[in-house]
Enzyme design. Structure first.
Site, PDB file in Angstrom:
ATOM      1  N   GLY A 138       0.834  -1.213   0.000  1.00 16.15           N
ATOM      2  CA  GLY A 138       0.000   0.000   0.000  1.00 16.15           C
ATOM      3  C   GLY A 138       0.857   1.247   0.000  1.00 16.15           C
ATOM      4  O   GLY A 138       2.070   1.179  -0.228  1.00 16.15           O
ATOM      5  N   ASN A 139       0.238   2.387   0.237  1.00 19.76           N
ATOM      6  CA  ASN A 139       0.993   3.642   0.313  1.00 19.76           C
ATOM      7  C   ASN A 139       0.356   4.552   1.372  1.00 19.76           C
ATOM      8  O   ASN A 139      -0.649   4.197   1.984  1.00 19.76           O
ATOM      9  CB  ASN A 139       1.063   4.334  -1.064  1.00 19.76           C
ATOM     10  CG  ASN A 139      -0.323   4.602  -1.622  1.00 19.76           C
ATOM     11  OD1 ASN A 139      -1.103   5.348  -1.024  1.00 19.76           O
ATOM     12  ND2 ASN A 139      -0.658   3.981  -2.737  1.00 19.76           N
TER      13      ASN A 139
END
Ligand code: CTP
Length: 420
Positions: free
Chosen positions: A208-209
């Site tokens: 993810g980020n």
């Protein structure tokens, strides 16, 4: 949005009357000019002094003040108002409104005003679902009154059912939506992507980020407040959904692409503010990857684990290719009208060059670029420092602003493009 807006809050007598106090306080803090009208029954639950103290304005109650001034007051109040909101609206007041009665200050003002009317019914579920109340509400809706559906939950009686007054955030959202219904995006459908995507590694882990979704959610709220029908295609975020916005929750880049393609067919604007993961694990392990290794990863005795990633589709680039009829591109369902496309670019270096390259490659009408390595900009912050690039190569360098200001600046630039 609420600054200097002239709003009448009518308070009826029910157990939820006390919640109107918080609403009036929040409206006043947002800069609205709030006139409170309180019914005689409401005074059994809450005191006019509370409202007068919070609104910093007189509170209106009795239509028949000995001074005789009230007779003029109700017309002046009714004419000056930009919105009449009744919180909570009891079954009794709803019935009076439906039948055009004018037997107290609130119902008289409701009859005299030409401002939009928003009512938030709150009562026991048997009273709310009673055919008489439902018929009265249907009549009011027919006449253009906006009725906010009560929430389901614990009622004053201790039972659970429909009839609770929605929370203050919902009331404020509904107020802003009604105030903005004839704004410069009225009648427009806009699709906004927000948040980051999660690309599963196994059932418990993902790639993810840091995207919080704040910029996209703020853009959605601003578009709602200008009259648009908003579809928010959101990755997993920890934000409340703005009232009146249609939410489509997705997790992965592939799901986001399908949702965006689905909703743009009859949209006027697409803003991709999501941080779409560029890569995803080639294979998702069916079971949690164990430290000791398993059939997918093999044994990783050397203390290392390699995850093979494959590229995700670039939603905006694919869309541009498809609209240009590039051979081999993924077909987009036919679009009903010209779609204004706005992209974001999160950069940590060579911002201008990268932004200009992305604008051209993705054939955007606007590109909003920010340097996410700054403390006042990008992921998780409440402010943003952006540059806006236009299709004709013009570039604007905006000062650091709250994300609400950035959202307004973006829509200010989209609106003229809609008229072309
Ligand atoms: N975007 C997209 N699909 C992707 C990746 C990005 O539609 N798979 C969109 C983003 O929502 C954003 C714009 O393209 O509006 C630019 O995203 P950004 O991550 O800054 O750029 P990338 O195109 O991914 O390029 P790079 O990773 O090389 O910076």
């Amino acid at each position: 949005m609420l600054l200097n807006r002239r709003i009448i809050v009518g308070v009826c007598g029910g157990i939820a009357s006390y919640k109107a106090i918080d609403l009036v306080s929040k409206l006043q803090q947002a800069g609205a000019l709030v006139d409170v009208i309180i019914t005689e029954n409401a005074e059994e639950f809450v005191r006019p002094l509370t409202f007068a103290t919070l609104s910093h304005r007189p509170v209106f109650g009795d239509l028949w003040e000995p001074s005789g001034e009230a007779a003029e007051t109700h017309i002046a109040l009714a004419e000056n108002a930009e919105l009449l909101v009744i919180v909570p609206a009891t079954a009794n007041t709803i019935a009076r409104l439906a039948h055009g009665m004018a037997d107290n200050m609130l119902t008289t003002v409701a009859l005299a005003t030409r401002a939009p009317v928003l009512i938030a019914p709150a009562m026991h579920s048997h009273m709310y679902t009673h055919p008489a109340t439902q018929a009265n509400l249907a009549l009011l809706r027919e006449r253009g009154v906006t009725v906010l559906e009560p929430a389901v939950g614990k009622l004053a009686s201790g039972e659970t059912g429909i009839g609770r007054l929605p929370d203050t955030a919902t009331l404020l959202g509904a107020i802003q939506q009604v105030l903005g219904q004839h704004g410069d995006l009225a009648g427009r459908r806009v699709v906004i992507s927000a948040g980051g995507t999660h690309e599963a590694i196994d059932p418990v882990r993902y790639v993810g980020n840091h995207s919080s979704g704040k910029m996209g959610y703020t853009l959605a709220t601003e578009a709602r407040d200008r009259g648009a029908h908003v579809i928010l295609v959101s990755g997993p975020v920890a934000l409340p959904v703005p009232y009146g916005v249609e939410l489509c929750s997705v997790e992965t880049a592939l799901q986001m692409r399908d949702a965006v393609y689905h909703f743009i067919t009859d949209a006027d604007v697409l803003i991709m503010s999501a941080a779409v993961a560029d890569f995803r694990p080639a294979q998702v392990a069916a079971h949690k990857i164990k430290k000791s290794g398993n059939e997918v990863t093999g044994q990783h005795e050397d203390g290392e684990l390699a995850i093979h990633l494959v590229q995700n589709p670039d939603i905006l680039a694919e869309l541009a290719a498809s609209l240009n009829g590039v051979a081999g591109s993924r077909p987009v369902p036919p679009l009903k009208r010209r779609l204004i496309r706005v992209g974001f670019a999160a950069e940590t270096q060579n911002l201008v060059e990268h932004a200009q390259e992305k604008l051209r490659r993705k054939q955007l009408d606007l590109l909003v670029a920010n340097d996410v390595s700054r403390d006042d900009s990008g992921f998780g912050t409440d402010t943003n420092k952006v540059l806006i690039f236009h299709a004709d190569d013009a570039m604007e360098d905006l000062p650091v602003m709250p994300k609400t200001g950035v959202a307004a600046a973006i829509w200010d630039r989209v609106v003229p493009l809609l008229a072309v």
